[in-house]
Design a protein around this motif. Structure first.
Motif, PDB file in Angstrom:
ATOM      1  N   GLU A  92       0.823  -1.207   0.000  1.00  0.00           N
ATOM      2  CA  GLU A  92       0.000   0.000   0.000  1.00  0.00           C
ATOM      3  C   GLU A  92       0.862   1.263   0.000  1.00  0.00           C
ATOM      4  O   GLU A  92       2.038   1.236   0.369  1.00  0.00           O
ATOM      5  N   PHE A  93       0.233   2.371  -0.403  1.00  0.00           N
ATOM      6  CA  PHE A  93       0.849   3.682  -0.225  1.00  0.00           C
ATOM      7  C   PHE A  93      -0.242   4.700   0.075  1.00  0.00           C
ATOM      8  O   PHE A  93      -1.435   4.458  -0.183  1.00  0.00           O
ATOM      9  N   ILE A  94       0.172   5.823   0.631  1.00  0.00           N
ATOM     10  CA  ILE A  94      -0.738   6.922   0.972  1.00  0.00           C
ATOM     11  C   ILE A  94      -0.223   8.202   0.322  1.00  0.00           C
ATOM     12  O   ILE A  94       0.989   8.436   0.287  1.00  0.00           O
ATOM     13  N   VAL A  95      -1.131   9.009  -0.185  1.00  0.00           N
ATOM     14  CA  VAL A  95      -0.775  10.350  -0.646  1.00  0.00           C
ATOM     15  C   VAL A  95      -0.674  11.246   0.581  1.00  0.00           C
ATOM     16  O   VAL A  95      -1.575  11.278   1.423  1.00  0.00           O
ATOM     17  N   ASP A  96       0.425  11.967   0.705  1.00  0.00           N
ATOM     18  CA  ASP A  96       0.678  12.735   1.926  1.00  0.00           C
ATOM     19  C   ASP A  96      -0.380  13.802   2.169  1.00  0.00           C
ATOM     20  O   ASP A  96      -0.949  14.381   1.235  1.00  0.00           O
ATOM     21  N   LEU A  97      -0.597  14.085   3.447  1.00  0.00           N
ATOM     22  CA  LEU A  97      -1.595  15.054   3.873  1.00  0.00           C
ATOM     23  C   LEU A  97      -1.115  16.488   3.731  1.00  0.00           C
ATOM     24  O   LEU A  97      -1.910  17.393   3.491  1.00  0.00           O
ATOM     25  N   ASN A  98       0.186  16.727   3.857  1.00  0.00           N
ATOM     26  CA  ASN A  98       0.717  18.089   3.960  1.00  0.00           C
ATOM     27  C   ASN A  98       1.393  18.609   2.704  1.00  0.00           C
ATOM     28  O   ASN A  98       1.378  19.812   2.452  1.00  0.00           O
ATOM     29  N   VAL A  99       2.036  17.727   1.942  1.00  0.00           N
ATOM     30  CA  VAL A  99       2.862  18.167   0.815  1.00  0.00           C
ATOM     31  C   VAL A  99       2.400  17.484  -0.461  1.00  0.00           C
ATOM     32  O   VAL A  99       2.422  16.259  -0.567  1.00  0.00           O
ATOM     33  N   GLU A 100       2.008  18.263  -1.445  1.00  0.00           N
ATOM     34  CA  GLU A 100       1.560  17.725  -2.723  1.00  0.00           C
ATOM     35  C   GLU A 100       2.696  16.970  -3.408  1.00  0.00           C
ATOM     36  O   GLU A 100       3.841  17.429  -3.440  1.00  0.00           O
ATOM     37  N   GLY A 101       2.357  15.832  -3.956  1.00  0.00           N
ATOM     38  CA  GLY A 101       3.342  15.064  -4.709  1.00  0.00           C
ATOM     39  C   GLY A 101       4.194  14.130  -3.878  1.00  0.00           C
ATOM     40  O   GLY A 101       5.057  13.430  -4.422  1.00  0.00           O
ATOM     41  N   VAL A 102       3.977  14.091  -2.561  1.00  0.00           N
ATOM     42  CA  VAL A 102       4.718  13.167  -1.697  1.00  0.00           C
ATOM     43  C   VAL A 102       3.866  11.925  -1.446  1.00  0.00           C
ATOM     44  O   VAL A 102       2.706  12.022  -1.034  1.00  0.00           O
ATOM     45  N   LEU A 103       4.458  10.763  -1.698  1.00  0.00           N
ATOM     46  CA  LEU A 103       3.789   9.483  -1.486  1.00  0.00           C
ATOM     47  C   LEU A 103       4.509   8.730  -0.375  1.00  0.00           C
ATOM     48  O   LEU A 103       5.732   8.814  -0.252  1.00  0.00           O
ATOM     49  N   ILE A 104       3.748   7.983   0.424  1.00  0.00           N
ATOM     50  CA  ILE A 104       4.303   7.302   1.594  1.00  0.00           C
ATOM     51  C   ILE A 104       4.087   5.807   1.446  1.00  0.00           C
ATOM     52  O   ILE A 104       2.959   5.346   1.243  1.00  0.00           O
ATOM     53  N   PHE A 105       5.186   5.049   1.570  1.00  0.00           N
ATOM     54  CA  PHE A 105       5.159   3.601   1.422  1.00  0.00           C
ATOM     55  C   PHE A 105       5.662   2.930   2.700  1.00  0.00           C
ATOM     56  O   PHE A 105       6.374   3.537   3.498  1.00  0.00           O
ATOM     57  N   HIS A 106       5.311   1.670   2.864  1.00  0.00           N
ATOM     58  CA  HIS A 106       5.819   0.856   3.975  1.00  0.00           C
ATOM     59  C   HIS A 106       7.345   0.837   3.915  1.00  0.00           C
ATOM     60  O   HIS A 106       7.947   0.829   2.832  1.00  0.00           O
ATOM     61  N   HIS A 107       7.972   0.797   5.090  1.00  0.00           N
ATOM     62  CA  HIS A 107       9.436   0.846   5.125  1.00  0.00           C
ATOM     63  C   HIS A 107      10.083  -0.330   4.394  1.00  0.00           C
ATOM     64  O   HIS A 107      11.221  -0.227   3.917  1.00  0.00           O
ATOM     65  N   LYS A 108       9.373  -1.439   4.253  1.00  0.00           N
ATOM     66  CA  LYS A 108       9.951  -2.603   3.580  1.00  0.00           C
ATOM     67  C   LYS A 108      10.039  -2.430   2.066  1.00  0.00           C
ATOM     68  O   LYS A 108      10.597  -3.278   1.379  1.00  0.00           O
ATOM     69  N   SER A 109       9.508  -1.316   1.568  1.00  0.00           N
ATOM     70  CA  SER A 109       9.617  -1.038   0.128  1.00  0.00           C
ATOM     71  C   SER A 109      10.951  -0.386  -0.228  1.00  0.00           C
ATOM     72  O   SER A 109      11.204  -0.073  -1.387  1.00  0.00           O
ATOM     73  N   ARG A 110      11.830  -0.172   0.759  1.00  0.00           N
ATOM     74  CA  ARG A 110      13.072   0.569   0.517  1.00  0.00           C
ATOM     75  C   ARG A 110      13.924  -0.067  -0.572  1.00  0.00           C
ATOM     76  O   ARG A 110      14.479   0.621  -1.429  1.00  0.00           O
ATOM     77  N   ASN A 111      14.063  -1.383  -0.548  1.00  0.00           N
ATOM     78  CA  ASN A 111      14.884  -2.053  -1.562  1.00  0.00           C
ATOM     79  C   ASN A 111      14.280  -1.894  -2.952  1.00  0.00           C
ATOM     80  O   ASN A 111      15.003  -1.743  -3.941  1.00  0.00           O
ATOM     81  N   PHE A 112      12.943  -1.910  -3.036  1.00  0.00           N
ATOM     82  CA  PHE A 112      12.270  -1.713  -4.316  1.00  0.00           C
ATOM     83  C   PHE A 112      12.633  -0.357  -4.905  1.00  0.00           C
ATOM     84  O   PHE A 112      13.005  -0.239  -6.069  1.00  0.00           O
ATOM     85  N   TRP A 113      12.556   0.686  -4.077  1.00  0.00           N
ATOM     86  CA  TRP A 113      12.804   2.031  -4.580  1.00  0.00           C
ATOM     87  C   TRP A 113      14.285   2.309  -4.797  1.00  0.00           C
ATOM     88  O   TRP A 113      14.650   3.094  -5.680  1.00  0.00           O
ATOM     89  N   ALA A 114      15.134   1.673  -4.028  1.00  0.00           N
ATOM     90  CA  ALA A 114      16.568   1.938  -4.147  1.00  0.00           C
ATOM     91  C   ALA A 114      17.102   1.598  -5.531  1.00  0.00           C
ATOM     92  O   ALA A 114      18.082   2.206  -5.991  1.00  0.00           O
ATOM     93  N   CYS A 115      16.465   0.656  -6.212  1.00  0.00           N
ATOM     94  CA  CYS A 115      16.958   0.202  -7.518  1.00  0.00           C
ATOM     95  C   CYS A 115      15.998   0.538  -8.661  1.00  0.00           C
ATOM     96  O   CYS A 115      16.128  -0.002  -9.759  1.00  0.00           O
ATOM     97  N   HIS A 116      15.061   1.438  -8.437  1.00  0.00           N
ATOM     98  CA  HIS A 116      14.007   1.672  -9.428  1.00  0.00           C
ATOM     99  C   HIS A 116      14.483   2.592 -10.551  1.00  0.00           C
ATOM    100  O   HIS A 116      15.146   3.604 -10.316  1.00  0.00           O
ATOM    101  N   ASP A 117      14.100   2.254 -11.794  1.00  0.00           N
ATOM    102  CA  ASP A 117      14.492   3.055 -12.960  1.00  0.00           C
ATOM    103  C   ASP A 117      14.001   4.494 -12.853  1.00  0.00           C
ATOM    104  O   ASP A 117      14.692   5.430 -13.261  1.00  0.00           O
ATOM    105  N   PHE A 118      12.791   4.690 -12.316  1.00  0.00           N
ATOM    106  CA  PHE A 118      12.238   6.038 -12.214  1.00  0.00           C
ATOM    107  C   PHE A 118      12.987   6.886 -11.193  1.00  0.00           C
ATOM    108  O   PHE A 118      12.960   8.113 -11.259  1.00  0.00           O
ATOM    109  N   VAL A 119      13.645   6.225 -10.226  1.00  0.00           N
ATOM    110  CA  VAL A 119      14.481   6.957  -9.274  1.00  0.00           C
ATOM    111  C   VAL A 119      15.776   7.389  -9.955  1.00  0.00           C
ATOM    112  O   VAL A 119      16.210   8.525  -9.831  1.00  0.00           O
ATOM    113  N   PHE A 120      16.377   6.471 -10.716  1.00  0.00           N
ATOM    114  CA  PHE A 120      17.622   6.804 -11.429  1.00  0.00           C
ATOM    115  C   PHE A 120      17.392   7.901 -12.459  1.00  0.00           C
ATOM    116  O   PHE A 120      18.271   8.733 -12.700  1.00  0.00           O
TER     117      PHE A 120
END
Length: 433
Positions: free
Chosen positions: A177-205
């Motif tokens: 799951e993820f949540i759209v942040d309450l305070n800042v537009e464009g910020v998405l919040i994911f479970h901490h266990k998603s860190r490895n997924f995002w660390a190697c993601h093409d869209f991050v690079f």
């Protein structure tokens, strides 16, 4: 212990991690620099184990003492024992290899867990993973559509949800799951266990997604320069806040981004270019020498100076952090100089945001108090009100008319890094009169 095989070597990763931990404890060296020096080690693995030890040091050291692990096994290296216990109890939950130290620690697993549980210690879960959409390269709608296609489930919230209920929803996020942040537009919040997924993601690079802690995103949110504005980012590198300001301005206007250190200046240039920031003018200079001649018509200023950094949750500390009053005095002196320079030197400035990643009042409320005394043409704005009152932690109310207007992000409460923010607005001549 005679059943152990003496010839089996301890895995290199454990040995290197123990060497770093020992040097950090005995020589009071920075773990970050020690890891950097290990050119051939798997850095991510080293950081993970040492971060687990940093977060749970009290529990680990107490459990080793209570179970008699080192007393019963005098040949077992203390630093190696800490590393192995960390990995076994707070890390992966298992140990590699059949070396004697590994087998020894495995034998103590049940006793170690009993001591930790009996003492009321709990594993500290990391804060969630924050991902910000770089709207220079990817619209929010396209980002959400992409995530749905990748089978991420958006956790829907009531638009009028309270901040307390919002935090409760973040704490109960499931792994997909993820949540759209309450305070800042464009910020998405994911479970901490998603860190490895995002660390190697093409869209991050490719800089379509930016891995940026929510707390640091509040600076651009509070500064809020409209499209077409002229902004000065006084201490800009590595450029995350500069990029976010560019997004807030819809890539329209001008941002002067100043950095003094050459290596950090290059990092600033690289990220703003890769992230499609067409309105950023990087400048390598001492910001105290920069004025309206170099940066004309500045209306909005971000002051994010060097600080103690004790609010950053990514830091790894293996010793009790002592408050260094002499260092804080020097840092506060520089912070006051820079903030006062922002207030005095730019006649068209409308709003200034001051931000630190410190939780010490010497760098926060006391700096704000001194700068307002020296610059009576500025007043504070209420940060909580700017966030539609969907925030809880403010500054120390003992600082009259200051504390209640500042914001704090507190790691254990807000699930972010520790950040301090203050907003200033120029008082009109009529109001001054």
């Amino acid at each position: 212990m005679s059943q152990f095989t003496h010839s089996v070597k301890v895995p290199t990763q454990y040995k290197v991690t123990a060497k770093i931990l020992k040097a950090a404890i005995e020589k009071q060296k920075s773990i970050k620099s020690l890891i950097f020096e290990e050119k051939h080690a798997r850095v991510r693995s080293l950081q993970a184990v040492l971060k687990h030890y940093s977060d749970n040091r009290g529990a680990i050291d107490s459990a080793i003492e209570e179970t008699g692990l080192l007393k019963d096994n005098p040949n077992l290296d203390s630093a190696l024992a800490k590393v192995l216990v960390t990995e076994l109890i707070f890390g992966r939950g298992q140990l590699n290899g059949e070396s004697r130290p590994v087998q020894t620690v495995r034998l103590y697993k049940d006793r170690l867990q009993e001591v930790i549980k009996g003492a009321g210690f709990e594993k500290k879960e990391p804060n969630p993973r924050y991902v910000r959409i770089n709207t220079n390269l990817l619209s929010i709608a396209d980002a959400l559509e992409y995530l749905a296609g990748e089978e991420w489930r958006r956790k829907e919230l009531d638009p009028d949800i309270s901040y307390a209920d919002f935090l409760a929803a973040v704490r109960t996020l499931e792994e997909d799951e993820f949540i759209v942040d309450l305070n800042v537009e464009g910020v998405l919040i994911f479970h901490h266990k998603s860190r490895n997924f995002w660390a190697c993601h093409d869209f991050v690079f490719s800089k379509k997604f930016i891995l940026q802690n929510k707390a640091t995103c509040l600076a651009a949110e509070l500064l809020a320069p409209p499209p077409g504005s002229t902004v000065l980012d006084m201490c800009a590198a590595p450029g995350m806040k500069t990029l976010h300001i560019c997004n807030v301005m819809q890539n329209q206007g001008r941002i002067y981004a100043v950095e003094q250190a050459r290596d950090r200046y290059k990092a600033l240039c690289d990220i703003t270019e890769e992230a499609g920031c067409q309105i950023v003018t990087p400048m390598i200079a001492d910001v105290l020498t920069i004025g309206p001649q170099q940066c004309p018509d500045v209306e909005y200023i971000l002051v994010d100076p060097s600080c103690s950094g004790n609010g950053m949750q990514g830091r790894i500390s293996v010793c009790d952090e002592q408050k260094d009053d002499k260092r804080l005095f020097k840092l506060a002196g520089l912070q006051i100089k820079i903030l006062c320079h922002a207030m005095k030197s730019f006649p068209n400035v409308k709003r200034i945001v001051y931000c630190t990643c410190s939780l010490w009042k010497e760098e926060n409320e006391q700096v704000v108090q001194r700068c307002l005394q020296l610059n009576p043409s500025f007043k504070m704005l209420n940060g909580k009100k700017a966030l539609r009152n969907k925030w809880q932690n403010v500054g120390d109310k003992e600082y009259a008319k200051i504390g209640k207007n500042c914001l704090y992000c507190l790691p254990d409460h807000d699930l972010t890094d520790g950040i301090f923010l203050a907003m200033f607005e120029r008082i009109s001549e009529d109001d001054q009169n």
